[in-house]
Design a protein around this motif. Structure first.
Motif, PDB file in Angstrom:
ATOM      1  N   GLY A 179       0.784  -1.229   0.000  1.00 24.09           N
ATOM      2  CA  GLY A 179       0.000   0.000   0.000  1.00 24.09           C
ATOM      3  C   GLY A 179       0.816   1.280   0.000  1.00 24.09           C
ATOM      4  O   GLY A 179       0.260   2.365   0.080  1.00 24.09           O
ATOM      5  N   HIS A 180       2.140   1.152  -0.096  1.00 26.37           N
ATOM      6  CA  HIS A 180       2.959   2.363  -0.172  1.00 26.37           C
ATOM      7  C   HIS A 180       2.726   3.029  -1.527  1.00 26.37           C
ATOM      8  O   HIS A 180       2.803   2.382  -2.566  1.00 26.37           O
ATOM      9  N   ARG A 181       2.438   4.318  -1.482  1.00 24.12           N
ATOM     10  CA  ARG A 181       2.121   5.097  -2.678  1.00 24.12           C
ATOM     11  C   ARG A 181       3.289   6.012  -2.995  1.00 24.12           C
ATOM     12  O   ARG A 181       3.783   6.721  -2.125  1.00 24.12           O
ATOM     13  N   LEU A 182       3.713   5.988  -4.242  1.00 19.31           N
ATOM     14  CA  LEU A 182       4.744   6.911  -4.689  1.00 19.31           C
ATOM     15  C   LEU A 182       4.056   8.057  -5.412  1.00 19.31           C
ATOM     16  O   LEU A 182       3.392   7.849  -6.433  1.00 19.31           O
ATOM     17  N   GLY A 183       4.173   9.256  -4.843  1.00 24.89           N
ATOM     18  CA  GLY A 183       3.603  10.438  -5.474  1.00 24.89           C
ATOM     19  C   GLY A 183       4.670  11.185  -6.249  1.00 24.89           C
ATOM     20  O   GLY A 183       5.744  10.661  -6.526  1.00 24.89           O
ATOM     21  N   ARG A 184       4.377  12.423  -6.550  1.00 24.87           N
ATOM     22  CA  ARG A 184       5.313  13.241  -7.323  1.00 24.87           C
ATOM     23  C   ARG A 184       6.388  13.898  -6.474  1.00 24.87           C
ATOM     24  O   ARG A 184       7.292  14.531  -6.995  1.00 24.87           O
ATOM     25  N   GLY A 185       6.271  13.793  -5.142  1.00 29.59           N
ATOM     26  CA  GLY A 185       7.350  14.234  -4.284  1.00 29.59           C
ATOM     27  C   GLY A 185       7.147  15.542  -3.555  1.00 29.59           C
ATOM     28  O   GLY A 185       7.980  15.931  -2.745  1.00 29.59           O
ATOM     29  N   ALA A 186       6.044  16.234  -3.781  1.00 28.94           N
ATOM     30  CA  ALA A 186       5.833  17.516  -3.096  1.00 28.94           C
ATOM     31  C   ALA A 186       5.179  17.344  -1.729  1.00 28.94           C
ATOM     32  O   ALA A 186       5.203  18.260  -0.923  1.00 28.94           O
ATOM     33  N   GLY A 187       4.581  16.192  -1.450  1.00 25.35           N
ATOM     34  CA  GLY A 187       4.020  15.899  -0.140  1.00 25.35           C
ATOM     35  C   GLY A 187       2.633  16.457   0.131  1.00 25.35           C
ATOM     36  O   GLY A 187       2.139  16.350   1.249  1.00 25.35           O
ATOM     37  N   TYR A 188       1.974  17.050  -0.873  1.00 25.92           N
ATOM     38  CA  TYR A 188       0.639  17.613  -0.671  1.00 25.92           C
ATOM     39  C   TYR A 188      -0.316  16.566  -0.094  1.00 25.92           C
ATOM     40  O   TYR A 188      -1.019  16.831   0.878  1.00 25.92           O
ATOM     41  N   TYR A 189      -0.359  15.394  -0.715  1.00 23.33           N
ATOM     42  CA  TYR A 189      -1.321  14.378  -0.270  1.00 23.33           C
ATOM     43  C   TYR A 189      -0.930  13.762   1.059  1.00 23.33           C
ATOM     44  O   TYR A 189      -1.794  13.488   1.891  1.00 23.33           O
ATOM     45  N   ASP A 190       0.350  13.516   1.295  1.00 26.16           N
ATOM     46  CA  ASP A 190       0.730  12.950   2.582  1.00 26.16           C
ATOM     47  C   ASP A 190       0.293  13.875   3.717  1.00 26.16           C
ATOM     48  O   ASP A 190      -0.198  13.413   4.752  1.00 26.16           O
ATOM     49  N   ARG A 191       0.432  15.191   3.542  1.00 28.34           N
ATOM     50  CA  ARG A 191      -0.020  16.129   4.573  1.00 28.34           C
ATOM     51  C   ARG A 191      -1.549  16.112   4.682  1.00 28.34           C
ATOM     52  O   ARG A 191      -2.105  16.129   5.774  1.00 28.34           O
ATOM     53  N   ALA A 192      -2.238  16.090   3.548  1.00 26.15           N
ATOM     54  CA  ALA A 192      -3.705  16.126   3.552  1.00 26.15           C
ATOM     55  C   ALA A 192      -4.318  14.859   4.156  1.00 26.15           C
ATOM     56  O   ALA A 192      -5.398  14.911   4.738  1.00 26.15           O
ATOM     57  N   LEU A 193      -3.644  13.731   4.009  1.00 30.16           N
ATOM     58  CA  LEU A 193      -4.208  12.448   4.419  1.00 30.16           C
ATOM     59  C   LEU A 193      -3.946  12.098   5.881  1.00 30.16           C
ATOM     60  O   LEU A 193      -4.504  11.114   6.384  1.00 30.16           O
ATOM     61  N   GLU A 194      -3.138  12.884   6.565  1.00 28.45           N
ATOM     62  CA  GLU A 194      -2.860  12.605   7.974  1.00 28.45           C
ATOM     63  C   GLU A 194      -4.172  12.596   8.755  1.00 28.45           C
ATOM     64  O   GLU A 194      -4.939  13.550   8.709  1.00 28.45           O
ATOM     65  N   GLY A 195      -4.453  11.506   9.420  1.00 33.15           N
ATOM     66  CA  GLY A 195      -5.641  11.399  10.254  1.00 33.15           C
ATOM     67  C   GLY A 195      -6.935  11.065   9.522  1.00 33.15           C
ATOM     68  O   GLY A 195      -7.973  10.932  10.156  1.00 33.15           O
ATOM     69  N   VAL A 196      -6.898  10.922   8.207  1.00 34.19           N
ATOM     70  CA  VAL A 196      -8.111  10.580   7.450  1.00 34.19           C
ATOM     71  C   VAL A 196      -8.450   9.115   7.713  1.00 34.19           C
ATOM     72  O   VAL A 196      -7.595   8.235   7.605  1.00 34.19           O
ATOM     73  N   ARG A 197      -9.705   8.857   8.048  1.00 33.76           N
ATOM     74  CA  ARG A 197     -10.132   7.490   8.355  1.00 33.76           C
ATOM     75  C   ARG A 197     -10.807   6.793   7.188  1.00 33.76           C
ATOM     76  O   ARG A 197     -10.972   5.587   7.191  1.00 33.76           O
ATOM     77  N   ALA A 198     -11.233   7.538   6.191  1.00 33.87           N
ATOM     78  CA  ALA A 198     -11.888   6.936   5.025  1.00 33.87           C
ATOM     79  C   ALA A 198     -10.889   6.070   4.271  1.00 33.87           C
ATOM     80  O   ALA A 198      -9.683   6.334   4.297  1.00 33.87           O
ATOM     81  N   PRO A 199     -11.369   5.024   3.576  1.00 31.05           N
ATOM     82  CA  PRO A 199     -10.465   4.220   2.759  1.00 31.05           C
ATOM     83  C   PRO A 199      -9.795   5.081   1.688  1.00 31.05           C
ATOM     84  O   PRO A 199     -10.436   5.933   1.071  1.00 31.05           O
ATOM     85  N   LEU A 200      -8.503   4.841   1.495  1.00 31.85           N
ATOM     86  CA  LEU A 200      -7.720   5.562   0.499  1.00 31.85           C
ATOM     87  C   LEU A 200      -7.478   4.647  -0.691  1.00 31.85           C
ATOM     88  O   LEU A 200      -7.087   3.490  -0.522  1.00 31.85           O
ATOM     89  N   CYS A 201      -7.724   5.160  -1.876  1.00 35.64           N
ATOM     90  CA  CYS A 201      -7.624   4.368  -3.098  1.00 35.64           C
ATOM     91  C   CYS A 201      -6.791   5.116  -4.128  1.00 35.64           C
ATOM     92  O   CYS A 201      -7.109   6.256  -4.474  1.00 35.64           O
ATOM     93  N   ALA A 202      -5.729   4.500  -4.613  1.00 38.25           N
ATOM     94  CA  ALA A 202      -4.881   5.099  -5.646  1.00 38.25           C
ATOM     95  C   ALA A 202      -5.234   4.522  -7.009  1.00 38.25           C
ATOM     96  O   ALA A 202      -5.563   3.342  -7.129  1.00 38.25           O
ATOM     97  N   LEU A 203      -5.167   5.379  -8.033  1.00 35.29           N
ATOM     98  CA  LEU A 203      -5.411   4.950  -9.408  1.00 35.29           C
ATOM     99  C   LEU A 203      -4.074   4.897 -10.137  1.00 35.29           C
ATOM    100  O   LEU A 203      -3.344   5.895 -10.176  1.00 35.29           O
ATOM    101  N   VAL A 204      -3.764   3.731 -10.706  1.00 34.72           N
ATOM    102  CA  VAL A 204      -2.493   3.559 -11.408  1.00 34.72           C
ATOM    103  C   VAL A 204      -2.690   2.680 -12.647  1.00 34.72           C
ATOM    104  O   VAL A 204      -3.654   1.921 -12.733  1.00 34.72           O
TER     105      VAL A 204
END
Length: 186
Positions: free
Chosen positions: A130-155
């Protein structure tokens, strides 16, 4: 392999993909996401407006809206965080300096993700843990802190990998969807 090398390799493969392959992938991904029970029960889903090289989100967002599911999409802020807006397909779009389309609309606040039933996130790749590689700016990692909803990546299919480099602050996803189907992280 480092995160930066993985990003360069994955972005090069995306650029080499034919537009028709991308379109077919977007349609297939939308069907798989829309068939997921957690999405079928959702009232509000966070998603993103895809960039040309990413798995397209237009068919997915269209399907969600047709089912009466509210869709919220991100707006990037100057402090490298995300705000959210309810998506209206008739709203005007502006493209950020990073190439990301953003709609006009009333801002919902940074904590809007806490009201979502599912959060669809962009990724360059996802591994089997489940490790997600993003573009490196960290926007989503900061936004997702504490989110309890299921997280789904599209690849794309070749972006579901056995293992990716990751760091402690990287927020994992519980699902990855490719044109071939939905992969749940154990």
């Amino acid at each position: 392999m480092t995160k930066e090398q993985a990003r360069l390799d994955l972005l090069a493969k995306r650029r080499a993909m034919a537009p028709e392959v991308r379109r077919q992938a977007a349609d297939a991904i939308a069907l798989h996401v829309l068939a997921a029970p957690v999405v079928a029960r959702a009232k509000r889903v966070a998603c993103y407006l895809s960039m040309p090289s990413e798995p397209g989100t237009v068919p997915l967002i269209t399907g969600l809206l047709e089912r009466g599911i509210e869709v919220v999409v991100p707006l990037s802020l100057d402090d490298h965080t995300l705000d959210w807006v309810a998506y209206d397909p008739t709203a005007s779009l502006a493209t950020t300096p990073l190439g990301i389309p953003e709609p006009a609309g009333e801002r919902l606040g940074r904590d809007a993700l806490t009201t979502c039933d599912v959060v669809i996130v962009p990724a360059l790749a996802v591994d089997h843990a489940g490790h997600r590689l993003g573009r490196g700016a960290g926007y989503y990692d900061r936004a997702l802190e504490g989110v309890r909803a299921p997280l789904c990546a599209l690849v794309f299919t070749h972006e579901l990998l056995a293992e990716l480099p990751h760091e402690p602050h990287d927020v994992p996803v519980q699902m990855a969807v490719t044109p071939g189907g939905l992969f749940r992280v154990p």
